[in-house]
Design an enzyme around this catalytic site. Sequence first.
Site, mmCIF file in Angstrom:
data_model
loop_
_atom_site.group_PDB
_atom_site.id
_atom_site.type_symbol
_atom_site.label_atom_id
_atom_site.label_comp_id
_atom_site.label_asym_id
_atom_site.label_seq_id
_atom_site.Cartn_x
_atom_site.Cartn_y
_atom_site.Cartn_z
ATOM 1 N N SER A 1 -60.532 2.273 -21.166
ATOM 2 C CA SER A 1 -59.176 1.887 -20.943
ATOM 3 C C SER A 1 -58.818 1.303 -19.624
ATOM 4 C CB SER A 1 -58.346 3.046 -21.318
ATOM 5 O OG SER A 1 -58.367 3.959 -20.269
ATOM 6 N N LYS B 1 -54.818 6.030 -15.917
ATOM 7 C CA LYS B 1 -54.048 5.014 -16.105
ATOM 8 C C LYS B 1 -53.367 4.333 -14.859
ATOM 9 C CE LYS B 1 -54.585 5.736 -20.341
ATOM 10 N NZ LYS B 1 -55.675 4.852 -21.208
#
Length: 180
Positions: free
Chosen positions: A44, A80
């Site tokens: 990700s 993230k």
Amino acid sequence: MYKLMNSNTKKEVKSWAKSIIIALGIAAAVKTFLFAPYIVKGASMEPTLHNQEKIFVNKLDDFNRGDIVIIKGKEVNYVKRVIGLPGDTVLVKDDQLYINGKYMKEPYLSHNRKLAEQMDSKLTGDYGPITVPQHKVFVMGDNRLHSMDSRNGLGFIPENEIVGKSEFVFFPFSQVRETK
């Protein structure tokens, strides 16, 4: 026959044992409250961070918009990028990010944006506007086409669930670098 330890040897053993216990206590305190290693799992954050890279996380420093952070999940931790801070209005339109109406450059997306264009797709897709609630943040992965983040599953992240911010990759040694 067994030799008995003399008093100097006993003192030396006690001294070493005490030193080792203190060192382990300091190491545990540092890992718990100051700095810790984490392993990146998944794609990700590619190409910024890669699967199985080991990163060094600073638990002391405050995080800002654009920082890469570790988020404490129920079963797994997530890595993230912080996009929106409490009170920010987040909008993505025509593959461009706007925070509080201001266009935000995202140079870390250039590689993935080119790949999305080759697939005749947008990297992020239109989203928002949404306002980030107090004491929460909005996060996204750099690999927007393949990231579960605030847009699609994680939702807003409570600030107290942020473990710390990533400072650098330390393994593999051939890839040591700052994380930005």
